[in-house]
Write a protein that holds these residues in place. Structure first.
Motif, mmCIF file in Angstrom:
data_model
loop_
_atom_site.group_PDB
_atom_site.id
_atom_site.type_symbol
_atom_site.label_atom_id
_atom_site.label_comp_id
_atom_site.label_asym_id
_atom_site.label_seq_id
_atom_site.Cartn_x
_atom_site.Cartn_y
_atom_site.Cartn_z
ATOM 1 N N ILE A 1 8.603 -16.375 5.728
ATOM 2 C CA ILE A 1 8.246 -14.972 5.600
ATOM 3 C C ILE A 1 8.396 -14.310 6.966
ATOM 4 O O ILE A 1 7.893 -14.819 7.966
ATOM 5 C CB ILE A 1 6.820 -14.827 5.059
ATOM 6 N N SER A 2 9.124 -13.197 6.983
ATOM 7 C CA SER A 2 9.328 -12.480 8.236
ATOM 8 C C SER A 2 9.512 -10.994 7.950
ATOM 9 O O SER A 2 9.638 -10.588 6.796
ATOM 10 C CB SER A 2 10.558 -13.031 8.967
ATOM 11 N N HIS A 3 9.502 -10.217 8.990
ATOM 12 C CA HIS A 3 9.711 -8.773 8.900
ATOM 13 C C HIS A 3 8.708 -8.101 7.952
ATOM 14 O O HIS A 3 9.029 -7.136 7.273
ATOM 15 C CB HIS A 3 11.148 -8.445 8.489
ATOM 16 N N ASN A 4 7.513 -8.656 7.889
ATOM 17 C CA ASN A 4 6.413 -8.079 7.104
ATOM 18 C C ASN A 4 6.782 -7.784 5.655
ATOM 19 O O ASN A 4 6.389 -6.750 5.114
ATOM 20 C CB ASN A 4 5.886 -6.805 7.758
ATOM 21 N N GLN A 5 7.500 -8.705 5.017
ATOM 22 C CA GLN A 5 7.808 -8.460 3.615
ATOM 23 C C GLN A 5 8.044 -9.745 2.828
ATOM 24 O O GLN A 5 8.544 -10.718 3.340
ATOM 25 C CB GLN A 5 8.998 -7.526 3.460
ATOM 26 N N ILE A 6 7.609 -9.671 1.579
ATOM 27 C CA ILE A 6 7.866 -10.705 0.590
ATOM 28 C C ILE A 6 8.204 -9.944 -0.689
ATOM 29 O O ILE A 6 7.541 -8.951 -1.011
ATOM 30 C CB ILE A 6 6.653 -11.654 0.426
ATOM 31 N N LEU A 7 9.245 -10.348 -1.387
ATOM 32 C CA LEU A 7 9.673 -9.526 -2.514
ATOM 33 C C LEU A 7 10.109 -10.347 -3.708
ATOM 34 O O LEU A 7 10.469 -11.517 -3.588
ATOM 35 C CB LEU A 7 10.788 -8.577 -2.084
ATOM 36 N N ILE A 8 10.060 -9.660 -4.842
ATOM 37 C CA ILE A 8 10.570 -10.186 -6.109
ATOM 38 C C ILE A 8 11.577 -9.153 -6.605
ATOM 39 O O ILE A 8 11.292 -7.951 -6.608
ATOM 40 C CB ILE A 8 9.449 -10.353 -7.164
ATOM 41 N N ARG A 9 12.746 -9.633 -7.009
ATOM 42 C CA ARG A 9 13.748 -8.701 -7.521
ATOM 43 C C ARG A 9 14.491 -9.332 -8.693
ATOM 44 O O ARG A 9 14.685 -10.538 -8.742
ATOM 45 C CB ARG A 9 14.724 -8.286 -6.426
ATOM 46 N N SER A 10 14.879 -8.480 -9.640
ATOM 47 C CA SER A 10 15.678 -8.959 -10.771
ATOM 48 C C SER A 10 17.036 -8.253 -10.757
ATOM 49 O O SER A 10 17.618 -7.960 -11.786
ATOM 50 C CB SER A 10 14.955 -8.749 -12.101
ATOM 51 N N ARG A 11 17.503 -8.008 -9.559
ATOM 52 C CA ARG A 11 18.814 -7.401 -9.332
ATOM 53 C C ARG A 11 19.287 -7.836 -7.962
ATOM 54 O O ARG A 11 18.530 -8.460 -7.222
ATOM 55 C CB ARG A 11 18.742 -5.879 -9.421
ATOM 56 N N SER A 12 20.475 -7.489 -7.599
ATOM 57 C CA SER A 12 21.010 -7.850 -6.290
ATOM 58 C C SER A 12 20.263 -7.122 -5.181
ATOM 59 O O SER A 12 19.626 -6.088 -5.412
ATOM 60 C CB SER A 12 22.490 -7.480 -6.208
ATOM 61 N N TYR A 13 20.392 -7.663 -3.971
ATOM 62 C CA TYR A 13 19.800 -7.018 -2.799
ATOM 63 C C TYR A 13 20.277 -5.576 -2.714
ATOM 64 O O TYR A 13 21.443 -5.273 -2.962
ATOM 65 C CB TYR A 13 20.199 -7.764 -1.515
ATOM 66 N N SER A 14 19.370 -4.680 -2.345
ATOM 67 C CA SER A 14 19.706 -3.268 -2.174
ATOM 68 C C SER A 14 19.063 -2.757 -0.895
ATOM 69 O O SER A 14 17.828 -2.763 -0.774
ATOM 70 C CB SER A 14 19.201 -2.454 -3.370
ATOM 71 N N GLU A 15 19.879 -2.310 0.021
ATOM 72 C CA GLU A 15 19.370 -1.706 1.261
ATOM 73 C C GLU A 15 18.526 -0.474 0.941
ATOM 74 O O GLU A 15 17.455 -0.268 1.496
ATOM 75 C CB GLU A 15 20.534 -1.335 2.187
ATOM 76 N N GLN A 16 18.990 0.340 -0.003
ATOM 77 C CA GLN A 16 18.276 1.565 -0.374
ATOM 78 C C GLN A 16 16.884 1.255 -0.936
ATOM 79 O O GLN A 16 15.910 1.889 -0.567
ATOM 80 C CB GLN A 16 19.092 2.356 -1.389
ATOM 81 N N LEU A 17 16.781 0.262 -1.818
ATOM 82 C CA LEU A 17 15.491 -0.071 -2.426
ATOM 83 C C LEU A 17 14.570 -0.816 -1.459
ATOM 84 O O LEU A 17 13.376 -0.951 -1.728
ATOM 85 C CB LEU A 17 15.694 -0.907 -3.690
ATOM 86 N N SER A 18 15.106 -1.285 -0.342
ATOM 87 C CA SER A 18 14.325 -2.056 0.625
ATOM 88 C C SER A 18 13.663 -1.190 1.696
ATOM 89 O O SER A 18 13.016 -1.714 2.594
ATOM 90 C CB SER A 18 15.225 -3.101 1.305
ATOM 91 N N GLN A 19 13.821 0.109 1.594
ATOM 92 C CA GLN A 19 13.279 1.004 2.621
ATOM 93 C C GLN A 19 11.782 1.266 2.416
ATOM 94 O O GLN A 19 11.329 1.478 1.302
ATOM 95 C CB GLN A 19 14.030 2.341 2.607
ATOM 96 N N TRP A 20 11.055 1.239 3.532
ATOM 97 C CA TRP A 20 9.626 1.538 3.547
ATOM 98 C C TRP A 20 9.394 2.937 4.106
ATOM 99 O O TRP A 20 9.824 3.243 5.211
ATOM 100 C CB TRP A 20 8.886 0.545 4.443
ATOM 101 N N GLY A 21 8.704 3.767 3.344
ATOM 102 C CA GLY A 21 8.282 5.071 3.839
ATOM 103 C C GLY A 21 6.854 4.969 4.372
ATOM 104 O O GLY A 21 6.206 3.918 4.258
ATOM 105 N N LYS A 22 6.361 6.052 4.935
ATOM 106 C CA LYS A 22 5.010 6.060 5.514
ATOM 107 C C LYS A 22 3.947 5.683 4.477
ATOM 108 O O LYS A 22 3.073 4.860 4.744
ATOM 109 C CB LYS A 22 4.720 7.449 6.098
#
Length: 160
Positions: free
Chosen positions: A13-34
């Motif tokens: 685990i790194s970069h303060n994230q752990i995720l579950i996805r049922s699709r391919s990696y997406s840069e757009q969906l990986s963005q964190w807002g305030k």
């Protein structure tokens, strides 16, 4: 132990994230807002990212389970539930910024209530529990926690 209803992975685990996805990696969906940072999660219909809370890079066991009923672990420090859609049960992954693992449990329903738990005993570990459902559950905290999570507080979906 691994079968068609449970799996354990040792995830870096790194970069303060752990995720579950049922699709391919997406840069757009990986963005964190305030607001995502404040609520500790980025929630999309089939792509969810959670703050693991410890900020360093570290290895941790991630327990994945399919069940008909969620039972919270007595060691849970944070617990969040969110709706999670699966288009193809063969393409579901658990991941961090540095590695990913295919989830091998049989996710055949189109919709789940996905429970995320951060637990602590001798070491920090994580649990994701998939409960098949017909109606999307409200995304929310299930317990008060020391990082600002408030029981029954609704979480917002999307980039915030």
């Amino acid at each position: 132990m691994e079968d068609d209803k449970s799996q354990i992975v040792d995830l870096l685990i790194s970069h303060n994230q752990i995720l579950i996805r049922s699709r391919s990696y997406s840069e757009q969906l990986s963005q964190w807002g305030k607001e995502n940072i404040e609520q500790g999660a980025v929630l999309h219909s089939n792509y969810v990212i959670f703050d693991p809370l410890p900020s360093d890079a570290f290895g941790a066991n991630v327990f994945l389970r399919l069940t008909d009923e969620f039972v919270i672990d007595e060691k849970t420090q944070r617990c969040i539930v969110t709706p999670f859609y699966v288009d193809d049960g063969n393409k579901v992954e658990v991941a961090s910024a540095t590695e990913k693992f295919k989830i091998n449990i049989k996710l055949e329903a189109p919709l789940y209530s996905l429970y995320y738990e951060i637990c602590e005993s001798d070491e920090v570990f994580y649990k994701f529990t998939f409960v098949p459902t017909k109606i999307p559950i409200k995304a929310q905290y299930l317990i008060d926690d020391p990082w600002g999570g408030e029981k029954d507080k609704t979480l917002k979906l999307g980039f915030l």
